[in-house]
Design a protein around this motif. Structure first.
Motif, PDB file in Angstrom:
ATOM      1  N   ALA A  34     -11.955   4.891   3.976  1.00 15.31           N
ATOM      2  CA  ALA A  34     -12.310   3.758   4.837  1.00 15.31           C
ATOM      3  C   ALA A  34     -11.109   2.834   5.014  1.00 15.31           C
ATOM      4  CB  ALA A  34     -13.491   2.997   4.234  1.00 15.31           C
ATOM      5  N   GLN A  35     -10.368   2.629   3.951  1.00 15.67           N
ATOM      6  CA  GLN A  35      -9.173   1.782   4.012  1.00 15.67           C
ATOM      7  C   GLN A  35      -8.139   2.395   4.957  1.00 15.67           C
ATOM      8  OE1 GLN A  35      -7.916  -0.267   0.394  1.00 15.67           O
ATOM      9  NE2 GLN A  35      -6.081   1.005   0.488  1.00 15.67           N
ATOM     10  N   GLN A  36      -7.972   3.708   4.898  1.00 12.81           N
ATOM     11  CA  GLN A  36      -7.029   4.386   5.786  1.00 12.81           C
ATOM     12  C   GLN A  36      -7.445   4.239   7.244  1.00 12.81           C
ATOM     13  OE1 GLN A  36      -7.105   8.369   4.331  1.00 12.81           O
ATOM     14  NE2 GLN A  36      -5.794   7.906   2.588  1.00 12.81           N
TER      15      GLN A  36
ATOM     16  N   LYS B  97     -19.753  10.057  -9.482  1.00 12.88           N
ATOM     17  CA  LYS B  97     -20.088   9.040  -8.474  1.00 12.88           C
ATOM     18  C   LYS B  97     -18.956   8.038  -8.311  1.00 12.88           C
ATOM     19  CE  LYS B  97     -25.099   8.978  -8.511  1.00 12.88           C
ATOM     20  NZ  LYS B  97     -26.297   8.161  -8.702  1.00 12.88           N
ATOM     21  N   ALA B  98     -18.318   7.646  -9.401  1.00 13.46           N
ATOM     22  CA  ALA B  98     -17.220   6.679  -9.337  1.00 13.46           C
ATOM     23  C   ALA B  98     -16.025   7.281  -8.607  1.00 13.46           C
ATOM     24  CB  ALA B  98     -16.820   6.236 -10.743  1.00 13.46           C
ATOM     25  N   ARG B  99     -15.713   8.542  -8.877  1.00 15.24           N
ATOM     26  CA  ARG B  99     -14.594   9.209  -8.194  1.00 15.24           C
ATOM     27  C   ARG B  99     -14.880   9.336  -6.702  1.00 15.24           C
ATOM     28  NH1 ARG B  99     -10.559  12.497 -10.539  1.00 15.24           N
ATOM     29  NH2 ARG B  99     -10.423  12.038 -12.732  1.00 15.24           N
ATOM     30  N   ARG B 100     -16.091   9.753  -6.368  1.00 15.75           N
ATOM     31  CA  ARG B 100     -16.452   9.907  -4.958  1.00 15.75           C
ATOM     32  C   ARG B 100     -16.401   8.556  -4.244  1.00 15.75           C
ATOM     33  NH1 ARG B 100     -18.048  14.164  -2.238  1.00 15.75           N
ATOM     34  NH2 ARG B 100     -18.130  15.387  -4.136  1.00 15.75           N
ATOM     35  N   ALA B 101     -16.858   7.502  -4.903  1.00  9.97           N
ATOM     36  CA  ALA B 101     -16.807   6.160  -4.315  1.00  9.97           C
ATOM     37  C   ALA B 101     -15.354   5.727  -4.084  1.00  9.97           C
ATOM     38  CB  ALA B 101     -17.517   5.160  -5.217  1.00  9.97           C
ATOM     39  N   MET B 102     -14.476   6.053  -5.021  1.00 11.87           N
ATOM     40  CA  MET B 102     -13.066   5.678  -4.871  1.00 11.87           C
ATOM     41  C   MET B 102     -12.435   6.411  -3.688  1.00 11.87           C
ATOM     42  SD  MET B 102     -11.035   3.641  -6.340  1.00 11.87           S
ATOM     43  CE  MET B 102      -9.389   3.175  -5.968  1.00 11.87           C
ATOM     44  N   VAL B 103     -12.719   7.697  -3.559  1.00  9.47           N
ATOM     45  CA  VAL B 103     -12.179   8.481  -2.440  1.00  9.47           C
ATOM     46  C   VAL B 103     -12.731   7.954  -1.119  1.00  9.47           C
ATOM     47  CG1 VAL B 103     -12.073  10.772  -1.383  1.00  9.47           C
ATOM     48  CG2 VAL B 103     -11.760  10.525  -3.847  1.00  9.47           C
ATOM     49  N   THR B 104     -14.012   7.629  -1.079  1.00 13.19           N
ATOM     50  CA  THR B 104     -14.622   7.082   0.136  1.00 13.19           C
ATOM     51  C   THR B 104     -13.993   5.732   0.488  1.00 13.19           C
ATOM     52  OG1 THR B 104     -16.669   8.241  -0.356  1.00 13.19           O
ATOM     53  CG2 THR B 104     -16.815   6.434   1.214  1.00 13.19           C
ATOM     54  N   LEU B 105     -13.730   4.905  -0.520  1.00 15.14           N
ATOM     55  CA  LEU B 105     -13.056   3.622  -0.295  1.00 15.14           C
ATOM     56  C   LEU B 105     -11.672   3.837   0.317  1.00 15.14           C
ATOM     57  CD1 LEU B 105     -12.735   0.454  -0.908  1.00 15.14           C
ATOM     58  CD2 LEU B 105     -11.495   1.278  -2.910  1.00 15.14           C
ATOM     59  N   VAL B 106     -10.931   4.785  -0.228  1.00 18.92           N
ATOM     60  CA  VAL B 106      -9.582   5.063   0.278  1.00 18.92           C
ATOM     61  C   VAL B 106      -9.644   5.552   1.724  1.00 18.92           C
ATOM     62  CG1 VAL B 106      -7.608   6.628   0.022  1.00 18.92           C
ATOM     63  CG2 VAL B 106      -8.512   5.434  -1.968  1.00 18.92           C
TER      64      VAL B 106
ATOM     65  N   GLY C 201      -2.598   5.516  10.468  1.00 19.92           N
ATOM     66  CA  GLY C 201      -1.351   6.170  10.105  1.00 19.92           C
ATOM     67  C   GLY C 201      -1.370   7.024   8.850  1.00 19.92           C
ATOM     68  N   TYR C 202      -2.541   7.430   8.369  1.00 22.62           N
ATOM     69  CA  TYR C 202      -2.619   8.226   7.142  1.00 22.62           C
ATOM     70  C   TYR C 202      -3.245   9.601   7.395  1.00 22.62           C
ATOM     71  CZ  TYR C 202      -1.419   3.995   4.643  1.00 22.62           C
ATOM     72  OH  TYR C 202      -0.774   2.883   4.190  1.00 22.62           O
ATOM     73  N   ARG C 203      -3.137  10.148   8.572  1.00 26.67           N
ATOM     74  CA  ARG C 203      -3.784  11.424   8.907  1.00 26.67           C
ATOM     75  C   ARG C 203      -3.225  12.581   8.082  1.00 26.67           C
ATOM     76  NH1 ARG C 203      -8.598  11.058  10.118  1.00 26.67           N
ATOM     77  NH2 ARG C 203      -8.873   9.179  11.298  1.00 26.67           N
ATOM     78  N   HIS C 204      -1.988  12.504   7.626  1.00 19.44           N
ATOM     79  CA  HIS C 204      -1.415  13.561   6.789  1.00 19.44           C
ATOM     80  C   HIS C 204      -2.169  13.685   5.463  1.00 19.44           C
ATOM     81  CE1 HIS C 204       0.387   9.829   5.434  1.00 19.44           C
ATOM     82  NE2 HIS C 204       0.522  10.416   4.256  1.00 19.44           N
ATOM     83  N   TRP C 205      -2.814  12.604   5.043  1.00 17.78           N
ATOM     84  CA  TRP C 205      -3.528  12.592   3.771  1.00 17.78           C
ATOM     85  C   TRP C 205      -4.678  13.592   3.764  1.00 17.78           C
ATOM     86  CZ3 TRP C 205      -8.534  11.481   2.338  1.00 17.78           C
ATOM     87  CH2 TRP C 205      -8.755  11.317   0.971  1.00 17.78           C
TER      88      TRP C 205
ATOM     89  N   HIS D  88       0.862  -1.186   0.000  1.00 18.63           N
ATOM     90  CA  HIS D  88       0.000   0.000   0.000  1.00 18.63           C
ATOM     91  C   HIS D  88       0.896   1.232   0.000  1.00 18.63           C
ATOM     92  CE1 HIS D  88      -3.957  -1.847   0.869  1.00 18.63           C
ATOM     93  NE2 HIS D  88      -3.189  -2.819   1.344  1.00 18.63           N
ATOM     94  N   CYS D  89       0.476   2.259  -0.718  1.00 26.58           N
ATOM     95  CA  CYS D  89       1.226   3.508  -0.788  1.00 26.58           C
ATOM     96  C   CYS D  89       1.254   4.176   0.590  1.00 26.58           C
ATOM     97  CB  CYS D  89       0.578   4.436  -1.813  1.00 26.58           C
ATOM     98  SG  CYS D  89       1.328   6.070  -1.890  1.00 26.58           S
ATOM     99  N   ILE D  90       2.407   4.692   0.980  1.00 30.24           N
ATOM    100  CA  ILE D  90       2.501   5.358   2.277  1.00 30.24           C
ATOM    101  C   ILE D  90       1.852   6.742   2.258  1.00 30.24           C
ATOM    102  CG2 ILE D  90       4.579   4.104   2.953  1.00 30.24           C
ATOM    103  CD1 ILE D  90       6.176   6.699   2.343  1.00 30.24           C
ATOM    104  N   GLY D  91       1.523   7.261   1.069  1.00 27.00           N
ATOM    105  CA  GLY D  91       0.877   8.573   0.971  1.00 27.00           C
ATOM    106  C   GLY D  91      -0.627   8.511   1.043  1.00 27.00           C
ATOM    107  N   CYS D  92      -1.226   7.560   0.331  1.00 27.86           N
ATOM    108  CA  CYS D  92      -2.694   7.541   0.228  1.00 27.86           C
ATOM    109  C   CYS D  92      -3.326   6.215   0.656  1.00 27.86           C
ATOM    110  CB  CYS D  92      -3.111   7.852  -1.204  1.00 27.86           C
ATOM    111  SG  CYS D  92      -2.585   6.609  -2.403  1.00 27.86           S
ATOM    112  N   SER D  93      -2.558   5.179   0.816  1.00 25.42           N
ATOM    113  CA  SER D  93      -2.989   3.831   1.226  1.00 25.42           C
ATOM    114  C   SER D  93      -3.455   2.958   0.072  1.00 25.42           C
ATOM    115  CB  SER D  93      -4.066   3.838   2.318  1.00 25.42           C
ATOM    116  OG  SER D  93      -5.354   4.025   1.782  1.00 25.42           O
ATOM    117  N   MET D  94      -3.487   3.478  -1.162  1.00 19.98           N
ATOM    118  CA  MET D  94      -3.943   2.664  -2.287  1.00 19.98           C
ATOM    119  C   MET D  94      -2.862   1.666  -2.717  1.00 19.98           C
ATOM    120  SD  MET D  94      -6.123   5.080  -4.885  1.00 19.98           S
ATOM    121  CE  MET D  94      -4.942   6.378  -5.135  1.00 19.98           C
TER     122      MET D  94
END
Length: 87
Positions: free
Chosen positions: A51-53, A40-49, A58-62, A19-25
């Motif tokens: 939730a994953q964080q 909708k697809a972009r918003r879903a992807m950001v929401t997924l990221v 450890g991704y609060r800087h994001w 997983h990327c240390i910047g965004c978790s993807m």
């Protein structure tokens, strides 16, 4: 209406279990985020990221980095999902 930017914040170092240390993807998720063209697809992807964080931690800087990217585009970032079991 401006598009929501990709969740990538330009760090792109895969060290935390692929997983990327910047965004978790993961690399696969980064590829999928490039294919998400509609709102909708972009918003879903950001929401997924987000939730994953929350799960990985450890991704609060994001948050600040992504908020700056959204501000440049003139869009509001989605709200961070609340962990389940909280009110």
């Amino acid at each position: 209406m401006p598009k929501l930017p990709s969740p990538c914040i330009g760090v792109c170092k895969f060290k935390r279990g692929d997983h990327c240390i910047g965004c978790s993807m993961t690399r696969e998720q980064k590829s999928l985020s490039k294919l998400a063209k509609k709102g909708k697809a972009r918003r879903a992807m950001v929401t997924l990221v987000m939730a994953q964080q929350a799960v990985m931690g450890g991704y609060r800087h994001w948050d600040a980095a992504y908020a700056r990217r959204c501000a440049k585009k003139g869009v509001e970032p989605p709200e961070r999902p609340q962990p389940s079991g909280t009110t």
